[in-house]
Design an enzyme around this catalytic site. Structure first.
Site, PDB file in Angstrom:
ATOM      1  N   TYR A 101     -23.859 -11.713   2.056  1.00 21.23           N
ATOM      2  CA  TYR A 101     -24.929 -12.075   1.125  1.00 21.23           C
ATOM      3  C   TYR A 101     -25.857 -13.063   1.842  1.00 21.23           C
ATOM      4  CZ  TYR A 101     -26.659 -13.338  -3.575  1.00 21.23           C
ATOM      5  OH  TYR A 101     -27.444 -13.575  -4.686  1.00 21.23           O
ATOM      6  N   ARG A 154     -40.204  -7.782  -1.842  1.00 20.74           N
ATOM      7  CA  ARG A 154     -40.044  -9.253  -1.754  1.00 20.74           C
ATOM      8  C   ARG A 154     -38.569  -9.533  -1.473  1.00 20.74           C
ATOM      9  NH1 ARG A 154     -36.700 -12.360  -3.346  1.00 20.74           N
ATOM     10  NH2 ARG A 154     -36.993 -12.717  -5.558  1.00 20.74           N
ATOM     11  N   LYS A 172     -25.778  -7.179  -3.188  1.00 19.62           N
ATOM     12  CA  LYS A 172     -25.588  -7.608  -4.586  1.00 19.62           C
ATOM     13  C   LYS A 172     -24.400  -6.869  -5.200  1.00 19.62           C
ATOM     14  CE  LYS A 172     -29.120 -10.456  -5.278  1.00 19.62           C
ATOM     15  NZ  LYS A 172     -29.117 -11.761  -5.941  1.00 19.62           N
ATOM     16  N   GLU A 243     -34.133  -5.913  -8.522  1.00 16.55           N
ATOM     17  CA  GLU A 243     -33.906  -6.983  -7.541  1.00 16.55           C
ATOM     18  C   GLU A 243     -35.016  -7.012  -6.508  1.00 16.55           C
ATOM     19  OE1 GLU A 243     -30.849  -8.910  -7.846  1.00 16.55           O
ATOM     20  OE2 GLU A 243     -32.075 -10.211  -6.613  1.00 16.55           O
ATOM     21  N   ASP A 244     -35.538  -8.181  -6.277  1.00 21.49           N
ATOM     22  CA  ASP A 244     -36.479  -8.435  -5.187  1.00 21.49           C
ATOM     23  C   ASP A 244     -37.718  -7.547  -5.213  1.00 21.49           C
ATOM     24  OD1 ASP A 244     -34.624 -10.351  -4.619  1.00 21.49           O
ATOM     25  OD2 ASP A 244     -34.341  -9.813  -2.524  1.00 21.49           O
ATOM     26  N   ASP A 266     -32.798  -9.691 -12.037  1.00 24.52           N
ATOM     27  CA  ASP A 266     -31.940 -10.772 -11.572  1.00 24.52           C
ATOM     28  C   ASP A 266     -32.744 -11.987 -11.109  1.00 24.52           C
ATOM     29  OD1 ASP A 266     -29.521 -11.952 -10.692  1.00 24.52           O
ATOM     30  OD2 ASP A 266     -29.919 -11.272  -8.655  1.00 24.52           O
ATOM     31  N   ASP A 267     -33.868 -11.750 -10.437  1.00 24.61           N
ATOM     32  CA  ASP A 267     -34.670 -12.868  -9.919  1.00 24.61           C
ATOM     33  C   ASP A 267     -35.293 -13.673 -11.049  1.00 24.61           C
ATOM     34  OD1 ASP A 267     -34.371 -12.236  -7.048  1.00 24.61           O
ATOM     35  OD2 ASP A 267     -35.327 -10.381  -7.688  1.00 24.61           O
ATOM     36  N   ASN A 416     -34.485 -18.645  -0.583  1.00 25.35           N
ATOM     37  CA  ASN A 416     -33.596 -18.014   0.393  1.00 25.35           C
ATOM     38  C   ASN A 416     -34.414 -17.246   1.424  1.00 25.35           C
ATOM     39  OD1 ASN A 416     -31.199 -18.740  -1.056  1.00 25.35           O
ATOM     40  ND2 ASN A 416     -31.718 -17.184  -2.544  1.00 25.35           N
TER      41      ASN A 416
HETATM   42  N1  LIG Z   1     -31.422 -19.287  -5.512  1.00 22.86           N
HETATM   43  C1  LIG Z   1     -31.580 -18.149  -6.131  1.00 22.86           C
HETATM   44  O1  LIG Z   1     -30.681 -17.663  -6.826  1.00 22.86           O
HETATM   45  C2  LIG Z   1     -32.863 -17.411  -6.035  1.00 22.86           C
HETATM   46  C3  LIG Z   1     -33.818 -17.745  -5.136  1.00 22.86           C
HETATM   47  N2  LIG Z   1     -34.981 -17.044  -5.087  1.00 22.86           N
HETATM   48  C4  LIG Z   1     -35.920 -17.383  -4.031  1.00 22.86           C
HETATM   49  O2  LIG Z   1     -37.117 -17.863  -4.575  1.00 22.86           O
HETATM   50  C5  LIG Z   1     -38.206 -17.468  -3.778  1.00 22.86           C
HETATM   51  C6  LIG Z   1     -39.260 -16.855  -4.671  1.00 22.86           C
HETATM   52  O3  LIG Z   1     -38.788 -15.739  -5.361  1.00 22.86           O
HETATM   53  P1  LIG Z   1     -39.716 -15.054  -6.479  1.00 22.86           P
HETATM   54  O4  LIG Z   1     -40.097 -16.018  -7.509  1.00 22.86           O
HETATM   55  O5  LIG Z   1     -39.044 -13.814  -6.911  1.00 22.86           O
HETATM   56  O6  LIG Z   1     -40.993 -14.678  -5.610  1.00 22.86           O
HETATM   57  P2  LIG Z   1     -42.486 -14.572  -6.129  1.00 22.86           P
HETATM   58  O7  LIG Z   1     -43.267 -13.998  -5.025  1.00 22.86           O
HETATM   59  O8  LIG Z   1     -42.525 -13.905  -7.456  1.00 22.86           O
HETATM   60  O9  LIG Z   1     -42.907 -16.094  -6.364  1.00 22.86           O
HETATM   61  C7  LIG Z   1     -43.126 -17.007  -5.342  1.00 22.86           C
HETATM   62  C8  LIG Z   1     -44.273 -17.887  -5.775  1.00 22.86           C
HETATM   63  O10 LIG Z   1     -44.392 -18.932  -4.849  1.00 22.86           O
HETATM   64  C9  LIG Z   1     -45.771 -19.105  -4.588  1.00 22.86           C
HETATM   65  N3  LIG Z   1     -45.950 -19.729  -3.284  1.00 22.86           N
HETATM   66  C10 LIG Z   1     -45.680 -19.216  -2.065  1.00 22.86           C
HETATM   67  N4  LIG Z   1     -46.019 -20.094  -1.111  1.00 22.86           N
HETATM   68  C11 LIG Z   1     -46.514 -21.188  -1.732  1.00 22.86           C
HETATM   69  C12 LIG Z   1     -47.045 -22.410  -1.297  1.00 22.86           C
HETATM   70  N5  LIG Z   1     -47.153 -22.691  -0.001  1.00 22.86           N
HETATM   71  N6  LIG Z   1     -47.448 -23.294  -2.233  1.00 22.86           N
HETATM   72  C13 LIG Z   1     -47.346 -23.028  -3.524  1.00 22.86           C
HETATM   73  N7  LIG Z   1     -46.853 -21.867  -4.013  1.00 22.86           N
HETATM   74  C14 LIG Z   1     -46.446 -20.956  -3.131  1.00 22.86           C
HETATM   75  C15 LIG Z   1     -46.340 -17.696  -4.643  1.00 22.86           C
HETATM   76  O11 LIG Z   1     -47.743 -17.689  -4.838  1.00 22.86           O
HETATM   77  C16 LIG Z   1     -45.590 -17.118  -5.828  1.00 22.86           C
HETATM   78  O12 LIG Z   1     -46.235 -17.343  -7.038  1.00 22.86           O
HETATM   79  C17 LIG Z   1     -37.646 -16.541  -2.707  1.00 22.86           C
HETATM   80  O13 LIG Z   1     -37.496 -17.250  -1.506  1.00 22.86           O
HETATM   81  C18 LIG Z   1     -36.291 -16.155  -3.232  1.00 22.86           C
HETATM   82  O14 LIG Z   1     -35.367 -15.935  -2.195  1.00 22.86           O
HETATM   83  C19 LIG Z   1     -35.277 -16.048  -5.951  1.00 22.86           C
HETATM   84  C20 LIG Z   1     -34.348 -15.651  -6.864  1.00 22.86           C
HETATM   85  C21 LIG Z   1     -33.044 -16.269  -6.931  1.00 22.86           C
HETATM   86  C1  LIG Z   2     -30.754 -14.806  -4.608  1.00 23.60           C
HETATM   87  C2  LIG Z   2     -31.830 -13.889  -4.841  1.00 23.60           C
HETATM   88  O1  LIG Z   2     -31.742 -13.043  -5.703  1.00 23.60           O
HETATM   89  C3  LIG Z   2     -33.034 -14.002  -4.065  1.00 23.60           C
HETATM   90  O2  LIG Z   2     -33.169 -14.914  -3.254  1.00 23.60           O
HETATM   91  O3  LIG Z   2     -33.901 -13.146  -4.247  1.00 23.60           O
HETATM   92 MG   LIG Z   3     -33.203 -11.541  -5.497  1.00 26.23          MG
END
Ligand SMILES: NC(=O)C1=CN([C@@H]2O[C@H](COP(=O)(O)OP(=O)(O)OC[C@H]3O[C@@H](n4cnc5c(N)ncnc54)[C@H](O)[C@@H]3O)[C@@H](O)[C@H]2O)C=CC1
Ligand SMILES: CC(=O)C(=O)O
Ligand SMILES: [Mg+2]
Length: 563
Positions: A101, A154, A172, A243-244, A266-267, A416
């Site tokens: 993962y 993504r 996953k 997902e993603d 999931d996100d 991540n």
């Molecule tokens: N810890 C966890 O369980 C999870 C972590 N994530 C992580 O969160 C991150 C985002 O995922 P999503 O929300 O699905 O992506 P997304 O693309 O929907 O959202 C990311 C947002 O961050 C903004 N962004 C990017 N660079 C920026 C900057 N320099 N300044 C301000 N805003 C900025 C983008 O414009 C966008 O609105 C990924 O890295 C993903 O791996 C996502 C889901 C679960």
């Molecule tokens: C953990 C997860 O779902 C993500 O980083 O997109």
């Molecule tokens: Mg994800």
């Protein structure tokens, strides 16, 4: 004889049996099975136990120099002998999850075309859109109950990986079985290949995906519609996890389909539950009640707005009005703090904009936007959550400002893989004099606190989705509701080691993810029952159903099927 050890009949034998990852036992085929299935000579003579095989697998694994090599080894093992793969994984979650993962799965997606050897799951591509029913009809998929689907746009914080994104549904679902206990034969990873805008993939002669610019607009929507319709026709009660997907599609598709089948993103929703659950656990430590929390979210995308929505609901449940709760959120994206009159806001961002007069005069840096540091200095958030994919965005001044306005700042850099985290726990520890409560998306090494090693909490949706899947499927719920994610968040907070001792971790360790999934599943199943969506299941039957649904990786005796 219990269900797990009941013999299974198969018509396969010899090489064909060894080539079936669901039935293959490798050196663990018994003498009687070697007789019955013509395996003598194809296997070395010693009959191994599963434990011996696990030791051999671990020894091989530990000899590799890089995690990507370990990832490739484990994927190969999964495609050769699923029982051994899962038995090894379940017994070594702490060591193997970072490989199967996040973070290594990210590199696995980037290198997917180079690592590709054997079929797993389904690649559904736009050029073959007229064949969806035919592809899904294969009898191998008759028992499918849970699907994880991506279009690869993504992938973690690594952007568009095209067909390489398949690594994510595979990873996953490895957790669905390894942590949630769903039988692997009931799971199906799917990659929707709609092309890619990743120039490196398109130029790579070894790229295994459809070499075409990513299809968007109506043609994309029609393909998704054809996919969902085909899924419903084939498996009317399946659980479908998105997902993603990119920000333009994730929440939109969730809203479009959440009432048509048993589905969740999931996100958006799983991440919301783990972030809310970890925050509720932190409240036990900080003593700042939910209704007094102020939440800054950096990255107002799918995950950020999903998190805001669930915490907002929790605040309203705790007594705040909608508008009082809304005023407590500070969503920062590329153009700075989201404010009501900003152009280009996405529909899912609009509920969380700040009112212009409330933030007047907050710009201390760039005149054209209110940046994160401005927000922290003016709004004085109690919680800072990063879901931007922007490494290092929680700079020293930002984190120090959090430490200045909070005795115990809550800081969750959740992006991540590891390389995209908004800050490292070690830096946060130094910049806050060890006062911060930290949760990260990917694993980080332990901190040194008072001369002892302190585990860093991994606030990752892996604490939620395996239990959601188990709970939903065990009681046959027809829909995945927001209430289930709130129930999951509360179950997670209830499992927090810090409840008993505020010096302990906010979350149980990764090694306990199977127990966590069981607790989350119970909460989700009970919620389905409360929602009136758990047909014919009384409360006292729920535990029993959950136990019956959990698969433990061990070999099943095989018998020859009469042909
Ligand atoms: N810890 C966890 O369980 C999870 C972590 N994530 C992580 O969160 C991150 C985002 O995922 P999503 O929300 O699905 O992506 P997304 O693309 O929907 O959202 C990311 C947002 O961050 C903004 N962004 C990017 N660079 C920026 C900057 N320099 N300044 C301000 N805003 C900025 C983008 O414009 C966008 O609105 C990924 O890295 C993903 O791996 C996502 C889901 C679960
Ligand atoms: C953990 C997860 O779902 C993500 O980083 O997109
Ligand atoms: Mg994800």
């Amino acid at each position: 004889m219990s269900e797990a050890t009941a013999p299974m009949a198969t018509a396969l034998s010899g090489y064909e049996l060894l080539a079936d990852p669901q039935l293959n036992k490798g050196t663990a085929f018994s003498e009687a099975e070697r007789d019955a299935f013509h395996l003598h000579g194809l296997l070395p003579p010693h009959v191994s136990t599963l434990d011996e095989q696990i030791s051999r697998a671990l020894q091989s694994l530990r000899q590799f120099e890089t995690d990507l090599e370990r990832y490739a080894f484990l994927r190969e093992l999964q495609d050769t002998n699923e029982t051994l793969f899962y038995a090894t994984l379940v017994a070594n979650l702490e060591e193997l999850l970072p490989i199967v993962y996040t973070p290594t799965v990210g590199a696995g997606c980037q290198q997917f075309s180079r690592l590709y050897h054997k079929p797993r799951g389904l690649f559904l591509s736009i050029p073959h859109r007229s064949r969806l029913d035919q592809i899904l009809a294969h009898p191998r998929f008759d028992g499918v109950e849970a699907i994880v689907v991506t279009d690869g746009e993504r992938i973690l914080g690594l952007g568009d990986q095209g067909a390489g994104g398949m690594g994510i549904p595979i990873g996953k679902l490895a957790l669905y079985s390894g942590c949630g206990g769903l039988h692997p034969a009931t799971t199906l990873p799917i990659l929707l290949d709609v092309g890619t805008d990743n120039a490196e993939c398109l130029a790579d002669p070894l790229y295994v995906g459809w070499r075409h610019a990513r299809v968007r607009g109506q043609e994309y929507d029609d393909f998704i519609e054809a996919f969902v319709s085909a899924v419903i026709r084939r498996w009317p009660r399946v659980l479908l996890q998105w997902e993603d997907f990119a920000k333009t599609n994730a929440t939109r598709l969730l809203e479009l389909y959440r009432d048509r089948l048993c589905t969740f993103n999931d996100d958006v929703q799983g991440t919301a539950a783990v972030a809310t659950g970890t925050l509720l656990a932190a409240i036990n430590v900080t003593g700042v009640p939910l209704v007094e929390q102020r939440v800054a979210v950096f990255g107002a995308g799918s995950a950020g707005c999903g998190i805001a929505r669930l915490i907002h609901t929790a605040m309203c449940d705790a007594g705040l009005s909608e508008s009082e709760a809304t005023a407590r959120f500070f969503m920062v994206d590329r153009d700075g703090l989201l404010i009501e009159d900003m152009p280009g806001l996405a529909p899912f961002q609009i509920p969380f904009v700040q009112k212009r007069p409330a933030v007047d005069g907050w710009t201390l840096g760039r005149p054209d936007r209110i940046e994160l540091l401005d927000v922290v200095r003016n709004a004085r958030p109690t919680v800072l959550i990063g879901v931007s994919g922007e490494a290092g965005a929680f700079s020293e001044p930002v984190v120090r400002a959090m430490a200045q306005c909070n005795e115990r700042p809550v800081i969750f850099p959740l992006s991540n893989p590891t390389s995209r985290a908004e800050a490292t726990p070690a830096d946060i520890e130094v910049w806050t004099d060890g006062r911060a409560l930290v949760g990260v998306g990917s694993p980080f090494p332990p901190l040194l606190r008072d001369g002892a090693r302190f585990r860093v909490d991994q606030t990752n949706n892996s604490y939620v989705f395996p239990g959601v899947g188990l709970g939903v499927l065990a009681v046959g719920a027809s829909r995945v509701t927001d209430g289930m994610f709130m129930a999951a968040a509360k179950a997670l907070a209830d499992a927090s080691p810090a409840r008993d001792n505020p010096r302990h971790n906010l979350l149980p360790p990764v090694s306990a993810l199977r127990e966590v999934a069981a607790q989350v599943a119970l909460a989700v199943a009970m919620q389905a029952h409360r929602d009136g969506d758990a047909p014919d299941v009384a409360v006292d039957q729920i535990q029993q159903r959950l136990r019956a649904k959990v698969w433990t990786p061990r070999y099943v005796p095989l018998t020859a099927k009469e042909t």
